[in-house]
Design a protein around this motif. Structure first.
Motif, PDB file in Angstrom:
ATOM      1  N   ARG A 120      52.138 -60.579  24.747  1.00  0.00           N
ATOM      2  CA  ARG A 120      52.131 -59.353  25.574  1.00  0.00           C
ATOM      3  C   ARG A 120      53.256 -58.427  25.135  1.00  0.00           C
ATOM      4  N   ALA A 121      54.371 -59.024  24.852  1.00  0.00           N
ATOM      5  CA  ALA A 121      55.515 -58.190  24.436  1.00  0.00           C
ATOM      6  C   ALA A 121      55.197 -57.430  23.157  1.00  0.00           C
ATOM      7  N   ILE A 122      54.549 -58.177  22.214  1.00  0.00           N
ATOM      8  CA  ILE A 122      54.191 -57.518  20.949  1.00  0.00           C
ATOM      9  C   ILE A 122      53.221 -56.377  21.187  1.00  0.00           C
ATOM     10  N   ALA A 123      52.240 -56.738  22.110  1.00  0.00           N
ATOM     11  CA  ALA A 123      51.237 -55.703  22.425  1.00  0.00           C
ATOM     12  C   ALA A 123      51.906 -54.494  23.026  1.00  0.00           C
ATOM     13  N   LEU A 124      52.866 -54.864  23.944  1.00  0.00           N
ATOM     14  CA  LEU A 124      53.601 -53.767  24.610  1.00  0.00           C
ATOM     15  C   LEU A 124      54.375 -52.928  23.585  1.00  0.00           C
ATOM     16  N   LEU A 125      54.958 -53.645  22.647  1.00  0.00           N
ATOM     17  CA  LEU A 125      55.710 -52.970  21.583  1.00  0.00           C
ATOM     18  C   LEU A 125      54.810 -52.012  20.783  1.00  0.00           C
ATOM     19  N   TYR A 126      53.607 -52.594  20.433  1.00  0.00           N
ATOM     20  CA  TYR A 126      52.658 -51.746  19.708  1.00  0.00           C
ATOM     21  C   TYR A 126      52.283 -50.495  20.481  1.00  0.00           C
ATOM     22  N   VAL A 127      52.020 -50.797  21.784  1.00  0.00           N
ATOM     23  CA  VAL A 127      51.624 -49.657  22.651  1.00  0.00           C
ATOM     24  C   VAL A 127      52.731 -48.603  22.629  1.00  0.00           C
ATOM     25  N   LEU A 128      53.978 -49.152  22.812  1.00  0.00           N
ATOM     26  CA  LEU A 128      55.117 -48.227  22.835  1.00  0.00           C
ATOM     27  C   LEU A 128      55.223 -47.461  21.511  1.00  0.00           C
ATOM     28  N   LEU A 129      55.003 -48.241  20.424  1.00  0.00           N
ATOM     29  CA  LEU A 129      55.054 -47.603  19.103  1.00  0.00           C
ATOM     30  C   LEU A 129      53.988 -46.513  18.974  1.00  0.00           C
ATOM     31  N   ALA A 130      52.767 -46.887  19.472  1.00  0.00           N
ATOM     32  CA  ALA A 130      51.656 -45.916  19.401  1.00  0.00           C
ATOM     33  C   ALA A 130      51.980 -44.665  20.192  1.00  0.00           C
ATOM     34  N   VAL A 131      52.536 -44.939  21.420  1.00  0.00           N
ATOM     35  CA  VAL A 131      52.882 -43.785  22.288  1.00  0.00           C
ATOM     36  C   VAL A 131      53.928 -42.922  21.578  1.00  0.00           C
ATOM     37  N   ALA A 132      54.932 -43.642  21.022  1.00  0.00           N
ATOM     38  CA  ALA A 132      56.006 -42.909  20.338  1.00  0.00           C
ATOM     39  C   ALA A 132      55.448 -42.101  19.176  1.00  0.00           C
ATOM     40  N   PHE A 133      54.490 -42.791  18.457  1.00  0.00           N
ATOM     41  CA  PHE A 133      53.895 -42.104  17.314  1.00  0.00           C
ATOM     42  C   PHE A 133      53.133 -40.842  17.744  1.00  0.00           C
ATOM     43  N   VAL A 134      52.314 -41.099  18.838  1.00  0.00           N
ATOM     44  CA  VAL A 134      51.525 -39.950  19.344  1.00  0.00           C
ATOM     45  C   VAL A 134      52.470 -38.833  19.765  1.00  0.00           C
ATOM     46  N   PHE A 135      53.542 -39.236  20.511  1.00  0.00           N
ATOM     47  CA  PHE A 135      54.500 -38.248  21.002  1.00  0.00           C
ATOM     48  C   PHE A 135      55.148 -37.504  19.834  1.00  0.00           C
ATOM     49  N   PHE A 136      55.474 -38.341  18.792  1.00  0.00           N
ATOM     50  CA  PHE A 136      56.110 -37.746  17.608  1.00  0.00           C
ATOM     51  C   PHE A 136      55.167 -36.763  16.923  1.00  0.00           C
ATOM     52  N   MET A 137      53.839 -37.233  16.831  1.00  0.00           N
ATOM     53  CA  MET A 137      52.852 -36.365  16.192  1.00  0.00           C
ATOM     54  C   MET A 137      52.685 -35.050  16.956  1.00  0.00           C
ATOM     55  N   ALA A 138      52.615 -35.249  18.321  1.00  0.00           N
ATOM     56  CA  ALA A 138      52.435 -34.049  19.173  1.00  0.00           C
ATOM     57  C   ALA A 138      53.598 -33.093  18.952  1.00  0.00           C
ATOM     58  N   LEU A 139      54.810 -33.695  18.972  1.00  0.00           N
ATOM     59  CA  LEU A 139      56.008 -32.865  18.774  1.00  0.00           C
ATOM     60  C   LEU A 139      55.960 -32.154  17.418  1.00  0.00           C
ATOM     61  N   THR A 140      55.535 -32.983  16.402  1.00  0.00           N
ATOM     62  CA  THR A 140      55.453 -32.416  15.048  1.00  0.00           C
ATOM     63  C   THR A 140      54.476 -31.261  15.003  1.00  0.00           C
ATOM     64  N   ILE A 141      53.262 -31.511  15.668  1.00  0.00           N
ATOM     65  CA  ILE A 141      52.235 -30.445  15.657  1.00  0.00           C
ATOM     66  C   ILE A 141      52.783 -29.179  16.315  1.00  0.00           C
ATOM     67  N   VAL A 142      53.407 -29.456  17.521  1.00  0.00           N
ATOM     68  CA  VAL A 142      53.937 -28.277  18.258  1.00  0.00           C
ATOM     69  C   VAL A 142      54.944 -27.542  17.388  1.00  0.00           C
ATOM     70  N   ASN A 143      55.849 -28.356  16.785  1.00  0.00           N
ATOM     71  CA  ASN A 143      56.877 -27.718  15.950  1.00  0.00           C
ATOM     72  C   ASN A 143      56.275 -26.997  14.752  1.00  0.00           C
ATOM     73  N   LEU A 144      55.212 -27.691  14.194  1.00  0.00           N
ATOM     74  CA  LEU A 144      54.551 -27.039  13.063  1.00  0.00           C
ATOM     75  C   LEU A 144      53.962 -25.698  13.452  1.00  0.00           C
ATOM     76  N   GLN A 145      53.334 -25.745  14.682  1.00  0.00           N
ATOM     77  CA  GLN A 145      52.740 -24.476  15.162  1.00  0.00           C
ATOM     78  C   GLN A 145      53.829 -23.412  15.308  1.00  0.00           C
ATOM     79  N   ARG A 146      54.948 -23.902  15.934  1.00  0.00           N
ATOM     80  CA  ARG A 146      56.035 -22.940  16.135  1.00  0.00           C
ATOM     81  C   ARG A 146      56.535 -22.388  14.798  1.00  0.00           C
ATOM     82  N   VAL A 147      56.700 -23.356  13.862  1.00  0.00           N
ATOM     83  CA  VAL A 147      57.202 -22.945  12.545  1.00  0.00           C
ATOM     84  C   VAL A 147      56.245 -21.965  11.906  1.00  0.00           C
TER      85      VAL A 147
END
Ligand code: BGC
Ligand code: CA
Length: 326
Positions: free
Chosen positions: A45-72
């Motif tokens: 479960r912890a690993i799964a949770l870690l993955y989930v967290l990683l996925a969320v972080a990745f998605v968040f990072f991607m979203a941030l990147t997209i937003v920043n890209l748009q801004r740029v």
């Protein structure tokens, strides 16, 4: 120090055992019947949770990147537009500047041309004047000496004319003196004549009053005939200057007699004139006269025995009075 720290490579188990231990302790502390605060976290479960967290972080990072890209990209677009605008402004400014430069250049060259033309004209004029002066120095000198020669030739003749003029002037003075003498002589003669006339008095049949002689006609004639009669006798139809003279005349007129005066308005109606055309302030019109009565009007004046005057038709036959002034 924990027991787990001695055993190398057994950290996980130790941690897990510690966790279990802690959980048991908490279950003992909690009142009976209460549910456990959380489920035990298995490694999967912890690993799964870690993955989930990683996925969320990745998605968040991607979203941030997209937003920043748009801004740029928006900023980039903005920069591009700004750059284009600046470029176009630079182009316009450059164009305007070159236009101004061009027109200024044209204007300056035009002005320069005008100034150049004026300078050329002035220098030509100066050149002309200088040429004329140089030419004149020779010619004018000649002309002047010619004139001097002519004047020198004319000098004797001019002297003769001057002498003649002086003589004429002297002659004129002599003539003037003679004229003055003649005038004096005439004055003397007329004074003597006047004295003689005074001694002789008025012609026969003429009445003397003040400085005049008066003739009262016995005939009756129209005004013009009467006027001519007086003129032919070196006299004129009577002119009355004042009350005294008017009274003298009236005294020589009997009742029902009337006499022409030297007064008429034949030339201009209402403008009464004495025969010598000089105006006088004295008047003695009868009441309501002159009235220019009748169809043909009345333009010639008569005097009654009471010394009053009336205007009647000039063609009427009346007696008249001539006056001869000394
Ligand atoms: C009138 C005069 C006029 C005269 C003519 C008189 O009755 O008063 O004005 O000149 O007649 O004869
Ligand atoms: Ca009248």
């Amino acid at each position: 120090m924990s027991q787990c720290e001695d055993a190398f490579g057994t950290y996980e188990k130790c941690d897990f055992a510690e966790g279990m231990e802690l959980e048991k302790k908490e279950q003992k502390k909690a009142p009976k019947g209460a549910a456990p605060s959380h489920l035990p976290l298995s490694p999967e479960r912890a690993i799964a949770l870690l993955y989930v967290l990683l996925a969320v972080a990745f998605v968040f990072f991607m979203a941030l990147t997209i937003v920043n890209l748009q801004r740029v990209s928006a900023v980039w677009e903005e920069l591009k537009r700004a750059r284009m605008h600046t470029e176009s402004s630079h182009t316009t400014a450059w164009y305007n500047l070159s236009e101004v430069q061009h027109s200024l250049g044209q204007q300056l060259s035009g002005d320069l041309q005008v100034i150049q033309g004026q300078l050329l004209r002035v220098s030509r004029e100066v050149e002309n004047v200088w040429r004329n002066l140089t030419q004149c120095r020779a010619e004018c000198g000649e002309e002047l000496s010619d004139r001097l020669r002519v004047l020198a030739a004319e000098k004797p003749w001019l002297e003769v004319v001057l002498r003649q003029l002086t003589e004429v002037e002297q002659e004129q003075s002599r003539a003037l003196a003679l004229l003055n003498a003649s005038l004096e002589e005439t004055r003397g003669l007329s004074a003597r004549f006047e004295a003689l006339r005074l001694r002789a008095g008025c012609p026969t049949g003429w009445q003397e009053f003040a400085t005049s002689c008066y003739f009262f006609s016995t005939d009756a004639k129209p005004w013009l005939t009467a006027r001519n009669y007086c003129t032919n006798h070196k006299a004129h139809l009577v002119i009355i200057d004042n009350e005294e003279e008017n009274g003298f005349l009236a005294r020589h007129i009997t009742d029902n007699q009337v006499f022409w005066l030297g007064l008429s308005d034949t030339e201009s109606e209402g403008n009464w004139q004495w025969v010598d055309r000089r105006s006088r302030s004295f008047l003695s019109w009868n009441n309501g006269e002159p009235n220019d009565a009748g169809h043909d009007g009345e333009d010639c004046a008569i005097i009654y025995s009471n010394g009053r005057w009336n205007d009647i038709g000039c063609s009427s036959n009346e007696a008249w009075i001539c006056e001869q002034t000394f």
